[in-house]
Design a protein around this motif. Structure first.
Motif, PDB file in Angstrom:
ATOM      1  N   SER A 168      37.054  -7.399 -31.965  1.00 58.51           N
ATOM      2  CA  SER A 168      35.602  -7.555 -31.900  1.00 58.51           C
ATOM      3  C   SER A 168      34.941  -7.616 -33.272  1.00 58.51           C
ATOM      4  O   SER A 168      33.783  -8.024 -33.388  1.00 58.51           O
ATOM      5  N   ASN A 212      33.495 -19.286 -30.150  1.00 55.89           N
ATOM      6  CA  ASN A 212      34.339 -18.091 -30.073  1.00 55.89           C
ATOM      7  C   ASN A 212      33.990 -17.092 -31.174  1.00 55.89           C
ATOM      8  O   ASN A 212      34.042 -15.882 -30.959  1.00 55.89           O
ATOM      9  N   LYS A 217      31.080 -16.468 -32.461  1.00 62.90           N
ATOM     10  CA  LYS A 217      29.806 -15.763 -32.251  1.00 62.90           C
ATOM     11  C   LYS A 217      29.957 -14.544 -31.345  1.00 62.90           C
ATOM     12  O   LYS A 217      29.029 -13.739 -31.231  1.00 62.90           O
ATOM     13  N   LYS A 218      31.130 -14.370 -30.729  1.00 65.40           N
ATOM     14  CA  LYS A 218      31.363 -13.214 -29.869  1.00 65.40           C
ATOM     15  C   LYS A 218      31.741 -11.972 -30.676  1.00 65.40           C
ATOM     16  O   LYS A 218      31.869 -10.894 -30.122  1.00 65.40           O
ATOM     17  N   ARG A 219      31.928 -12.144 -31.980  1.00 65.04           N
ATOM     18  CA  ARG A 219      32.398 -11.053 -32.818  1.00 65.04           C
ATOM     19  C   ARG A 219      31.324 -10.599 -33.805  1.00 65.04           C
ATOM     20  O   ARG A 219      30.324 -11.257 -33.998  1.00 65.04           O
TER      21      ARG A 219
END
Length: 209
Positions: A26, A50, A52-54
């Motif tokens: 994350s 992908n 932007k999820k972290r």
């Protein structure tokens, strides 16, 4: 990223895709990439979606795409940056990119902990910058670097100096010819931070540093 052969580029793209899609970490220390091939935009879009999820400490992105593609990815990264970003180098090498409404304000709003920001070849200055201070965006910035290639871009410096209440240093890489005029204008801008130091470098000084 250096120029790659077609086979090497495919392998590289597949590797990055695999890492971003299959890795469920994350938090990443750094997300860095040069987006330079219009043929690979499907990969780029997948990576950013992908990414932007972290959460990140540092983001370093360089866009050297055509006008329409750069515009699309600029819009995408506006929703990518989240609370934890501390350092960001954002480079756009697109000579005809149109003004992107509220772009900079959106970036700063998405990253309230941002302390270091680099603008390089920013050939768009959106008018929303004038409201930065009133909206409270950019107040955490401590170190900002701006490259100036056109006199109209000087307004970017003015807006940042007004908004960044804790700014410690602004480095200006100045490629304009009239040194006296530009220095007078830059040093006359009011600063919200009482600790701010402005450092102006001209081409000969940049090459020596």
């Amino acid at each position: 990223m250096p120029s790659l052969s077609d086979k090497t580029k495919i392998n590289y793209n597949n590797f990055v895709s695999k890492v971003l899609v299959e890795n469920d970490i994350s938090y990443l220390q750094r997300f860095r990439n040069e987006f330079s091939s219009d043929d690979d935009t499907e990969y780029y879009e997948s990576w950013l979606n992908n990414a932007k999820k972290r959460e990140y400490f540092e983001v370093d992105l360089n866009f050297s795409l055509d006008r329409s593609q750069s515009y699309k990815f600029l819009e995408l990264i506006c929703v990518m940056f989240i609370q934890s970003i501390i350092l960001m180098q954002f480079i756009v090498n697109c000579k005809e990119l149109p003004t992107f409404e509220n772009l900079t304000c959106k970036l700063l709003k998405r990253a309230p902990k941002l302390i270091s920001l680099i603008f390089e070849e920013v050939e768009w200055i959106d008018q929303s910058l004038s409201s930065l201070a009133n909206d409270g965006y950019g107040s955490s910035l401590q170190h900002v670097t701006v490259s100036l290639y056109d006199f109209d871009e000087v307004s970017l410096v003015k807006y940042i100096l007004k908004a960044a209440t804790t700014l410690k240093e602004m480095t200006i890489m100045c490629f304009l010819e009239d040194k006296i005029k530009i220095l007078q204008k830059l040093l006359a801008f009011p600063r919200s931070s009482p600790f701010c130091r402005i450092k102006v470098l001209f081409p000969e000084e940049i090459m020596d540093s």
